[in-house]
Design a protein around this motif. Structure first.
Motif, PDB file in Angstrom:
ATOM      1  N   GLU A 203       0.831  -1.199   0.000  1.00 40.98           N
ATOM      2  CA  GLU A 203       0.000   0.000   0.000  1.00 40.98           C
ATOM      3  C   GLU A 203       0.868   1.252   0.000  1.00 40.98           C
ATOM      4  OE1 GLU A 203      -3.513   2.210   2.612  1.00 40.98           O
ATOM      5  OE2 GLU A 203      -2.340   0.596   3.505  1.00 40.98           O
ATOM      6  N   ARG A 204       1.904   1.249   0.804  1.00 39.14           N
ATOM      7  CA  ARG A 204       2.786   2.415   0.871  1.00 39.14           C
ATOM      8  C   ARG A 204       3.462   2.656  -0.475  1.00 39.14           C
ATOM      9  NH1 ARG A 204       6.236   2.790   6.169  1.00 39.14           N
ATOM     10  NH2 ARG A 204       4.084   2.994   6.907  1.00 39.14           N
TER      11      ARG A 204
ATOM     12  N   ALA B 227      -4.833   3.914  -6.970  1.00 34.34           N
ATOM     13  CA  ALA B 227      -5.898   2.911  -7.087  1.00 34.34           C
ATOM     14  C   ALA B 227      -5.426   1.691  -7.871  1.00 34.34           C
ATOM     15  CB  ALA B 227      -7.128   3.533  -7.749  1.00 34.34           C
ATOM     16  N   GLU B 228      -4.778   1.936  -9.023  1.00 33.71           N
ATOM     17  CA  GLU B 228      -4.311   0.813  -9.849  1.00 33.71           C
ATOM     18  C   GLU B 228      -3.220   0.022  -9.130  1.00 33.71           C
ATOM     19  OE1 GLU B 228      -3.071   2.357 -13.564  1.00 33.71           O
ATOM     20  OE2 GLU B 228      -5.053   3.148 -14.104  1.00 33.71           O
ATOM     21  N   GLY B 229      -2.281   0.733  -8.532  1.00 38.48           N
ATOM     22  CA  GLY B 229      -1.198   0.043  -7.836  1.00 38.48           C
ATOM     23  C   GLY B 229      -1.682  -0.758  -6.647  1.00 38.48           C
ATOM     24  N   GLU B 230      -2.597  -0.190  -5.872  1.00 36.64           N
ATOM     25  CA  GLU B 230      -3.117  -0.890  -4.703  1.00 36.64           C
ATOM     26  C   GLU B 230      -3.842  -2.170  -5.110  1.00 36.64           C
ATOM     27  OE1 GLU B 230      -5.579   1.781  -2.535  1.00 36.64           O
ATOM     28  OE2 GLU B 230      -3.915   2.600  -1.370  1.00 36.64           O
ATOM     29  N   ARG B 231      -4.656  -2.089  -6.153  1.00 39.80           N
ATOM     30  CA  ARG B 231      -5.428  -3.271  -6.550  1.00 39.80           C
ATOM     31  C   ARG B 231      -4.513  -4.374  -7.082  1.00 39.80           C
ATOM     32  NH1 ARG B 231     -10.295  -5.159  -6.951  1.00 39.80           N
ATOM     33  NH2 ARG B 231     -10.877  -6.608  -8.619  1.00 39.80           N
ATOM     34  N   ASP B 232      -3.525  -4.019  -7.917  1.00 41.25           N
ATOM     35  CA  ASP B 232      -2.605  -5.028  -8.451  1.00 41.25           C
ATOM     36  C   ASP B 232      -1.853  -5.727  -7.318  1.00 41.25           C
ATOM     37  OD1 ASP B 232      -3.389  -4.403 -10.991  1.00 41.25           O
ATOM     38  OD2 ASP B 232      -1.649  -3.135 -11.447  1.00 41.25           O
ATOM     39  N   LYS B 233      -1.371  -4.949  -6.352  1.00 36.89           N
ATOM     40  CA  LYS B 233      -0.649  -5.545  -5.238  1.00 36.89           C
ATOM     41  C   LYS B 233      -1.562  -6.403  -4.373  1.00 36.89           C
ATOM     42  CE  LYS B 233       3.374  -3.526  -5.967  1.00 36.89           C
ATOM     43  NZ  LYS B 233       4.597  -4.310  -6.281  1.00 36.89           N
ATOM     44  N   ALA B 234      -2.785  -5.945  -4.178  1.00 36.75           N
ATOM     45  CA  ALA B 234      -3.741  -6.703  -3.368  1.00 36.75           C
ATOM     46  C   ALA B 234      -4.071  -8.036  -4.019  1.00 36.75           C
ATOM     47  CB  ALA B 234      -5.007  -5.882  -3.149  1.00 36.75           C
TER      48      ALA B 234
ATOM     49  N   THR C  44      -6.332  -7.736   2.596  1.00 33.80           N
ATOM     50  CA  THR C  44      -6.156  -7.153   1.258  1.00 33.80           C
ATOM     51  C   THR C  44      -7.201  -6.116   0.903  1.00 33.80           C
ATOM     52  OG1 THR C  44      -7.512  -8.875   0.184  1.00 33.80           O
ATOM     53  CG2 THR C  44      -5.141  -9.310   0.445  1.00 33.80           C
ATOM     54  N   GLY C  45      -8.370  -6.154   1.561  1.00 31.92           N
ATOM     55  CA  GLY C  45      -9.437  -5.231   1.233  1.00 31.92           C
ATOM     56  C   GLY C  45     -10.259  -5.654   0.030  1.00 31.92           C
ATOM     57  N   LEU C  46      -9.964  -6.827  -0.529  1.00 31.36           N
ATOM     58  CA  LEU C  46     -10.729  -7.336  -1.675  1.00 31.36           C
ATOM     59  C   LEU C  46     -12.026  -7.979  -1.190  1.00 31.36           C
ATOM     60  CD1 LEU C  46      -7.801  -9.018  -3.636  1.00 31.36           C
ATOM     61  CD2 LEU C  46      -8.881  -6.826  -4.163  1.00 31.36           C
ATOM     62  N   ASP C  47     -13.034  -7.998  -2.064  1.00 27.72           N
ATOM     63  CA  ASP C  47     -14.286  -8.651  -1.686  1.00 27.72           C
ATOM     64  C   ASP C  47     -14.174 -10.150  -1.887  1.00 27.72           C
ATOM     65  OD1 ASP C  47     -15.397  -9.355  -4.498  1.00 27.72           O
ATOM     66  OD2 ASP C  47     -14.979  -7.219  -4.661  1.00 27.72           O
ATOM     67  N   VAL C  48     -15.056 -10.879  -1.234  1.00 26.22           N
ATOM     68  CA  VAL C  48     -15.006 -12.344  -1.257  1.00 26.22           C
ATOM     69  C   VAL C  48     -15.160 -12.894  -2.666  1.00 26.22           C
ATOM     70  CG1 VAL C  48     -16.211 -14.427  -0.471  1.00 26.22           C
ATOM     71  CG2 VAL C  48     -15.842 -12.535   1.130  1.00 26.22           C
ATOM     72  N   GLU C  49     -16.029 -12.286  -3.458  1.00 29.86           N
ATOM     73  CA  GLU C  49     -16.252 -12.763  -4.827  1.00 29.86           C
ATOM     74  C   GLU C  49     -14.977 -12.680  -5.648  1.00 29.86           C
ATOM     75  OE1 GLU C  49     -19.106 -11.750  -8.695  1.00 29.86           O
ATOM     76  OE2 GLU C  49     -19.496 -10.810  -6.749  1.00 29.86           O
ATOM     77  N   THR C  50     -14.228 -11.599  -5.520  1.00 33.09           N
ATOM     78  CA  THR C  50     -12.968 -11.448  -6.260  1.00 33.09           C
ATOM     79  C   THR C  50     -11.963 -12.482  -5.797  1.00 33.09           C
ATOM     80  OG1 THR C  50     -13.322  -9.065  -6.534  1.00 33.09           O
ATOM     81  CG2 THR C  50     -11.065  -9.868  -6.760  1.00 33.09           C
ATOM     82  N   ILE C  51     -11.876 -12.689  -4.491  1.00 32.74           N
ATOM     83  CA  ILE C  51     -10.926 -13.670  -3.961  1.00 32.74           C
ATOM     84  C   ILE C  51     -11.262 -15.087  -4.449  1.00 32.74           C
ATOM     85  CG2 ILE C  51     -10.094 -14.761  -1.842  1.00 32.74           C
ATOM     86  CD1 ILE C  51     -10.615 -12.007  -0.488  1.00 32.74           C
TER      87      ILE C  51
END
Length: 312
Positions: free
Chosen positions: A233-234, A274-281, A302-309
């Protein structure tokens, strides 16, 4: 990157912070008494833990989970949060959670006079306030704009920027210094513990909880994943800022207007982050899933939703 190389774990990690202050009433009480602006004679003498889940009144809104939530027996409520990276939404989340803590005190038929004050102690391992290099402690209350000594009791917000802390700045408050040294000086590279921390009963007990040998393999994996998420994230924030700054300068030069720089900087920072955070997550979630971690934990870190995981 923070890891599990040495004898101790870092107390600022989600796992360790909650072990120290979310499972030991005496330690969170000591921390609160040391760092909150409590009047003389109004120190906390006993607390009990409350569920950290802050359920909204509107079923359509998301729940939020705070690090530690407790209340004084029959009295004041306290929320303690450790925030690793500063972001623009953090302050708003602090306000929302404190407001929820007020609302949750009353049922539909109870009297407003029963409401007890809510204190939010927010420890930040980052610099986020537009203040001087020595101004690490920020105390906010509901005050009269023209007469700041006139205060409405009910909500109090304290923010502590840990990177700015220097022991000599508050030498008159021993426990505040000890707890802040505990949070800022102990990490995976710690080999020799400062004598002051070992001699004090509260910080000595907290150090024992941080010993790596006290954690099982699954907990240590979760600890490592946490630091991966923090540094990812950083990195995304810094990448977004640099990209936004470059685009803002280019656009500003081309248009010759300050507005161009501001808009380009803001847009680039937001998009890059936004793009960097999502790719890393996503990458972190794949690794965690491969290691067999529960979907709920992956979502939390990660902050991702269950469906994405589940689709990975």
């Amino acid at each position: 990157m923070e890891g599990t190389k040495g004898k101790y774990l870092n107390p600022k990690a989600d796992l360790t912070f909650k072990k120290v202050f979310g499972e030991h009433e005496d330690l969170v009480m000591s921390l609160l008494n040391a760092l909150l602006p409590l009047d003389e004679g109004k120190q906390i003498e006993h607390v009990e833990y409350l569920t950290p889940e802050m359920v909204p009144e509107n079923p359509g809104k998301k729940n939020s989970i705070v690090d530690v939530r407790c209340r004084e027996t029959g009295g004041r409520h306290f929320i303690v949060e450790m925030q690793m990276n500063w972001n623009n939404e953090f302050q708003q989340r602090v306000i929302l959670n404190a407001a929820k803590a007020v609302v949750k005190q009353l049922g539909t038929s109870e009297d407003y006079s029963l409401l007890q004050p809510v204190y939010a102690l927010n420890l930040i391992n980052d610099v986020g306030f537009d203040a001087g290099p020595d101004e690490f402690y920020h105390d906010y209350a509901i005050v009269n704009v023209e007469h700041s000594d006139r205060v409405i009791e009910g909500l109090r917000f304290v923010f502590v920027e840990l990177p700015k802390f220097k022991p000599q700045t508050i030498s008159e408050r021993k426990m505040a210094v000890l707890w802040l040294r505990f949070l800022t000086e102990i990490d995976r590279d710690t080999e020799e513990i400062p004598a002051e921390l070992l001699e004090n009963p509260e910080t000595s007990k907290a150090l024992k909880i941080l010993e790596k040998s006290a954690y099982n393999e699954a907990e240590l994996r979760a600890y490592e994943y946490y630091w991966d998420a923090v540094y990812n994230e950083r990195g995304a924030i810094r990448h977004g800022y640099k990209q936004g700054l470059a685009e803002g300068r280019a656009e500003g030069r081309a248009e010759g207007r300050a507005e161009g720089r501001a808009e380009g900087r803001a847009e680039g920072r937001a998009e890059g982050r936004a793009e960097g955070e999502r790719d890393k997550a996503l990458e972190l979630a794949r690794r965690m899933k491969t290691d067999g971690m529960a979907t709920e934990l992956i979502a939390k870190y990660t902050g991702l939703d269950v469906e994405t995981i589940n689709s990975l």
